[in-house]
Enzyme design. Structure first.
Site, PDB file in Angstrom:
ATOM      1  N   SER A 101      34.911  40.789  37.561  1.00 25.79           N
ATOM      2  CA  SER A 101      35.164  39.310  37.308  1.00 25.79           C
ATOM      3  C   SER A 101      34.969  38.835  35.976  1.00 25.79           C
ATOM      4  O   SER A 101      35.822  39.454  35.126  1.00 25.79           O
ATOM      5  CB  SER A 101      33.819  38.593  38.171  1.00 25.79           C
ATOM      6  OG  SER A 101      34.018  37.360  38.176  1.00 25.79           O
ATOM      7  N   HIS A 126      39.297  38.953  39.830  1.00 28.96           N
ATOM      8  CA  HIS A 126      39.507  37.929  40.992  1.00 28.96           C
ATOM      9  C   HIS A 126      39.647  36.332  40.358  1.00 28.96           C
ATOM     10  O   HIS A 126      39.293  36.326  39.181  1.00 28.96           O
ATOM     11  CB  HIS A 126      38.683  37.944  42.046  1.00 28.96           C
ATOM     12  CG  HIS A 126      37.075  38.040  41.649  1.00 28.96           C
ATOM     13  ND1 HIS A 126      36.307  37.802  42.801  1.00 28.96           N
ATOM     14  CD2 HIS A 126      36.536  37.328  40.603  1.00 28.96           C
ATOM     15  CE1 HIS A 126      34.936  37.473  41.948  1.00 28.96           C
ATOM     16  NE2 HIS A 126      35.196  37.288  40.764  1.00 28.96           N
TER      17      HIS A 126
END
Length: 202
Positions: A101, A126
């Site tokens: 992330s 993501h």
């Protein structure tokens, strides 16, 4: 029983006796920085402050940021990324363990050609998440708009720094995409994969 932060001896220039200092303080003196937790405002401010201080101290020596992070808050992560682009020294990024992330976003922000992953490291990208379900309707709409802007910002950075086309990055950010070190290299998130030291003597 927790041992706390290990201490190591350090002798300042001109001093005869060494003093025991926090291992991270000792490593900071060598321009080695660590992101070993979730990204939040506290660690973001610490890393930003250290990068600025070390730049003032010597703006010609490179900085090294070691990353083992599951991700965290977007804005504090962007603050670290922007500071890396702002300071004069090149910032090497080194992924050990996991850069997921916002951790992967900071990893990709290292100086191009100076981003490295250890052989068994994992990288995950993501789209930014939100707490939509907690917000009233009006705030939900505002938050959705802001989240869309943040997603566009992150996507643009990944496109710029990986060399991948927009459609590839956009597709990857639709879901959690985990990569090995070599896959992250092929994806343009890191430039190098470290070679294991086998210990064989020549």
């Amino acid at each position: 029983m927790p041992i706390g932060v290990p201490k190591v001896p350090f002798r300042s220039p001109g001093e005869e006796d060494a003093v025991w200092v926090d291992v991270y303080n000792r490593l900071h003196r060598e321009r080695l920085l660590f992101l070993g937790q979730e990204v939040d405002s506290e660690i973001s401010n610490q890393l930003v402050g250290l990068m600025v201080y070390l730049t003032i101290e010597d703006d010609t020596k490179d900085l090294y940021l070691f990353i083992n992070s599951p991700g965290g808050w977007v804005i504090p992560g962007i603050a670290i990324y922007d500071t890396m682009q702002f300071v004069s020294p090149d910032v090497h990024t080194i992924c050990m363990g996991l850069a997921a992330s916002m951790g992967s976003f900071i990893l990709v922000g290292g100086e191009i050609t100076k981003r490295l992953a250890f052989p068994h490291a994992r990288v995950m990208i993501h789209q930014p998440a939100s707490s939509f379900y907690e917000a009233p309707t009006g705030e939900f709409i505002l938050e959705a708009e802001e989240l869309l802007k943040l997603r566009e910002t992150l996507t643009r950075v990944y496109v710029q720094r990986t060399g991948n086309p927009l459609w590839v990055v956009s597709e990857d950010m639709e879901r959690d995409v985990f990569m090995s070190a070599t896959e992250a290299q092929a994806h343009g998130i890191v430039d190098l994969v470290a070679i294991e030291n086998t210990g064989d003597s020549a």
